[in-house]
Design a protein around this motif. Structure first.
Motif, mmCIF file in Angstrom:
data_model
loop_
_atom_site.group_PDB
_atom_site.id
_atom_site.type_symbol
_atom_site.label_atom_id
_atom_site.label_comp_id
_atom_site.label_asym_id
_atom_site.label_seq_id
_atom_site.Cartn_x
_atom_site.Cartn_y
_atom_site.Cartn_z
ATOM 1 N N ILE A 268 0.832 -1.197 0.000
ATOM 2 C CA ILE A 268 0.000 0.000 0.000
ATOM 3 C C ILE A 268 0.872 1.254 0.000
ATOM 4 O O ILE A 268 0.646 2.197 -0.766
ATOM 5 C CB ILE A 268 -0.932 0.008 1.229
ATOM 6 N N GLY A 269 1.900 1.265 0.852
ATOM 7 C CA GLY A 269 2.781 2.425 0.914
ATOM 8 C C GLY A 269 3.495 2.681 -0.391
ATOM 9 O O GLY A 269 3.611 3.837 -0.839
ATOM 10 N N TYR A 270 3.959 1.615 -1.021
ATOM 11 C CA TYR A 270 4.663 1.789 -2.289
ATOM 12 C C TYR A 270 3.731 2.330 -3.370
ATOM 13 O O TYR A 270 4.137 3.120 -4.226
ATOM 14 C CB TYR A 270 5.289 0.464 -2.743
ATOM 15 N N LEU A 271 2.475 1.921 -3.338
ATOM 16 C CA LEU A 271 1.507 2.429 -4.311
ATOM 17 C C LEU A 271 1.339 3.938 -4.160
ATOM 18 O O LEU A 271 1.271 4.672 -5.142
ATOM 19 C CB LEU A 271 0.152 1.741 -4.114
ATOM 20 N N PHE A 272 1.267 4.392 -2.907
ATOM 21 C CA PHE A 272 1.152 5.825 -2.669
ATOM 22 C C PHE A 272 2.371 6.559 -3.225
ATOM 23 O O PHE A 272 2.238 7.588 -3.888
ATOM 24 C CB PHE A 272 1.037 6.094 -1.164
ATOM 25 N N ALA A 273 3.564 6.026 -2.944
ATOM 26 C CA ALA A 273 4.790 6.684 -3.401
ATOM 27 C C ALA A 273 4.865 6.737 -4.923
ATOM 28 O O ALA A 273 5.253 7.757 -5.500
ATOM 29 C CB ALA A 273 6.009 5.955 -2.829
ATOM 30 N N SER A 274 4.499 5.634 -5.583
ATOM 31 C CA SER A 274 4.582 5.590 -7.045
ATOM 32 C C SER A 274 3.620 6.570 -7.699
ATOM 33 O O SER A 274 3.900 7.102 -8.780
ATOM 34 C CB SER A 274 4.299 4.168 -7.545
ATOM 35 N N LEU A 275 2.498 6.836 -7.051
ATOM 36 C CA LEU A 275 1.546 7.822 -7.565
ATOM 37 C C LEU A 275 1.968 9.247 -7.222
ATOM 38 O O LEU A 275 1.878 10.166 -8.045
ATOM 39 C CB LEU A 275 0.154 7.566 -6.985
ATOM 40 N N LEU A 276 2.450 9.442 -5.997
ATOM 41 C CA LEU A 276 2.737 10.787 -5.524
ATOM 42 C C LEU A 276 3.990 11.390 -6.160
ATOM 43 O O LEU A 276 4.043 12.610 -6.378
ATOM 44 C CB LEU A 276 2.897 10.785 -4.002
ATOM 45 N N MET A 277 5.000 10.565 -6.469
ATOM 46 C CA MET A 277 6.245 11.109 -7.016
ATOM 47 C C MET A 277 6.025 11.954 -8.269
ATOM 48 O O MET A 277 6.413 13.133 -8.312
ATOM 49 C CB MET A 277 7.231 9.972 -7.286
ATOM 50 N N PRO A 278 5.410 11.421 -9.337
ATOM 51 C CA PRO A 278 5.204 12.268 -10.523
ATOM 52 C C PRO A 278 4.241 13.427 -10.273
ATOM 53 O O PRO A 278 4.388 14.500 -10.873
ATOM 54 C CB PRO A 278 4.645 11.291 -11.571
ATOM 55 N N MET A 279 3.257 13.234 -9.385
ATOM 56 C CA MET A 279 2.314 14.322 -9.100
ATOM 57 C C MET A 279 2.991 15.449 -8.322
ATOM 58 O O MET A 279 2.788 16.630 -8.614
ATOM 59 C CB MET A 279 1.120 13.768 -8.311
ATOM 60 N N TYR A 280 3.780 15.077 -7.313
ATOM 61 C CA TYR A 280 4.567 16.087 -6.598
ATOM 62 C C TYR A 280 5.461 16.854 -7.576
ATOM 63 O O TYR A 280 5.561 18.084 -7.525
ATOM 64 C CB TYR A 280 5.469 15.422 -5.550
ATOM 65 N N ALA A 281 6.153 16.093 -8.440
ATOM 66 C CA ALA A 281 7.110 16.722 -9.368
ATOM 67 C C ALA A 281 6.420 17.733 -10.274
ATOM 68 O O ALA A 281 6.940 18.828 -10.515
ATOM 69 C CB ALA A 281 7.806 15.638 -10.202
ATOM 70 N N ARG A 282 5.248 17.384 -10.793
ATOM 71 C CA ARG A 282 4.529 18.303 -11.684
ATOM 72 C C ARG A 282 4.052 19.541 -10.931
ATOM 73 O O ARG A 282 4.135 20.664 -11.437
ATOM 74 C CB ARG A 282 3.341 17.576 -12.315
ATOM 75 N N LEU A 283 3.540 19.354 -9.727
ATOM 76 C CA LEU A 283 3.081 20.495 -8.933
ATOM 77 C C LEU A 283 4.230 21.437 -8.596
ATOM 78 O O LEU A 283 4.102 22.663 -8.690
ATOM 79 C CB LEU A 283 2.418 20.009 -7.644
#
Length: 482
Positions: A268-283
């Protein structure tokens, strides 16, 4: 961005909570039960060794590439072949280093099939992770989700089903078969993910350019150190235990049985990280506010983490004796310590990902250096005293302190942290969850067993809505826009 995060998170959770727990408990757990204890302990030690050194074949390329492609997706066709060639060179170096370590430790002479097989598994797995970083960077999150479970699905089909129907009951199960089927799964995953990226990148022309390879390696170097340090403080305990103790293989096997539940939770934690990394980067690239996304991620993941941790602690003895033939109070207590670390670990997935996306790698690596030193010292002190329980205690203490340090960094550098209102809600949920889980255990055990645990888990999940950690109106509002 919150809407996009929630939509893809629901899909990711659905896919991964079906396949990966089935693999961990329906295949890997069964394999551990059917092979001799000492042999599985050896496999687990070699696995951790290959994971610690796996950074050589990645060298930070995955995290760097995810961040880079998320911010510049149009450059994928230009750099894909160079990155792919770099991965090939690093994979060769990794294999040679691991063989050398195998010679020094004796694993290559005693268990050559396991060591060589797991080496190839990690090479292919690293390639899949790199290819998936391109898929995620392009914003193809649902495709990345499907690719992420291919390897486990292959193992379930080719090994899990024969185990379940009793094919191996009258045969001495060889753990090498388990290694070989994993190798097949990673190979299929690599082929499928390569085909997807190749479709978006266009024709591939390999030209060996030493300067470009060195430039890629240099760019990934800060990410490399981060990965090395994380691997050391999370994976060094098993090899240490196996070598330090007279009954090291047995203790490693017991520790692995408890650690498997943490690994299942970490999906579950890894899923969050894999989604958040590109979203954080774009923001961050466009100057957006990452605080709402970070707060949403933390509230969702800790709602699940607190529920799972509390229920697992209350039912820990029943869980271990039900899952494993050698389950006992001792292994249940190890599970208790191991699973507590999931709360800080899940928080680390939220905040370390933000620090990586923001480029604060120097500060993050300082935290990990202290984490490695602390974890190594605790393991050297506690393993001789408490054996596998000592390793679990060391892991838990280390994870808590590392999370606290990362939280401090995020608050200091970006003003992102945990508000007092959030903190009070988390505390309230934990207290109420203990009550719900205890009532379920007292009134429903042992007649219902599994159902008692599920009822407790569901009750704790409802508490997250009651204390408004998860706002049902916000969730429904976001879902209506899909």
């Amino acid at each position: 961005m919150k809407r996009e995060f929630l939509a893809n998170l629901l899909f990711l959770l659905f896919i991964n909570l079906v396949i990966k727990p089935t693999y961990l408990f329906g295949v890997e757990r069964v394999v551990q039960n059917v092979v001799t204890e000492n042999l599985y302990g050896i496999y687990f030690s070699i696995l951790n060794l290959t994971l610690i050194l796996n950074i050589i074949t990645d060298f930070g390329i995955q995290n760097y590439n995810t961040r880079y492609i998320a911010q510049h997706p149009h450059l994928l066709p230009k750099y894909f072949s160079a990155f792919l060639l770099t991965k090939g060179v690093l994979s060769l170096v990794y294999a040679l280093v691991l063989l050398l370590v195998g010679l020094i430790t004796g694993y290559l002479w005693e268990y050559p099939g396991i060591l060589l097989g797991m080496t190839l598994c990690q090479v292919l797995n690293s390639m899949v992770m790199y290819l998936r970083s391109n898929i995620a960077g392009l914003g193809l999150y649902w495709i990345d989700s499907l690719v992420s479970v291919i390897d486990r699905l292959v193992v379930i089909l080719f090994l899990g089903i024969p185990l379940w129907i009793g094919y191996y009951e009258e045969r001495n199960f060889d753990i090498q078969w388990f290694v070989n089927v994993q190798l097949l799964g990673y190979a299929v995953g690599a082929i499928v993910s390569f085909a997807i990226v190749r479709y978006h990148a266009g024709p591939i022309v390999f030209r060996f350019n030493r300067l470009r390879i060195l430039a890629i390696v240099k760019a990934g170097l800060p990410f490399t150190l981060t990965f090395i340090l994380m691997s050391m403080y999370t994976r060094v305990d098993a090899p240490l235990m196996e070598r330090m103790l007279v009954d090291g293989r047995e203790q490693t096997n017991i520790y692995a049985s408890a650690f498997r539940l943490l690994e299942a939770s970490n999906v579950i934690g890894y899923l969050f990280a894999s989604l958040l990394m590109p979203m954080y980067a774009r923001l961050l690239k466009v100057g957006g506010d990452v605080k709402p996304l970070a707060h949403l991620g933390l509230q969702i993941i800790w709602s699940g983490a607190i529920s799972l941790v509390v229920c697992t602690i209350v039912f820990r003895e029943n869980i271990m004796t039900s899952l494993y033939t050698n389950g006992s109070i001792y292994s249940a207590n190890i599970l208790g310590w191991v699973i507590v670390s999931f709360i800080p670990v899940s928080g680390v997935y939220i905040f370390s990902t933000l620090l990586v996306a923001q480029g604060s790698l120097r500060e993050l690596n300082r935290v990990y250096v202290w984490g490695v030193l602390l974890n190594l010292g605790l393991n050297l002190w506690l393993i001789p005293l408490h054996k596998a329980l000592g390793a679990a205690e060391a892991n838990c203490i280390t994870q808590i302190l590392i999370f606290a340090a990362q939280l401090y960094l995020c608050n200091k550098l970006m003003g992102v942290g945990i508000t007092w209102i959030q903190a009070m809600k988390f505390v309230a949920m934990a207290i109420l969850s203990v009550g719900v889980a205890s009532l379920s255990w007292f009134y429903l055990m042992p007649t219902l067993n599994l159902w008692a645990f599920l009822v407790a888990l569901a009750g704790c999940g409802i508490i997250a809505f009651v204390v408004r950690l998860i706002n049902i109106r916000e969730v429904l509002g976001l879902l209506k826009t899909f």
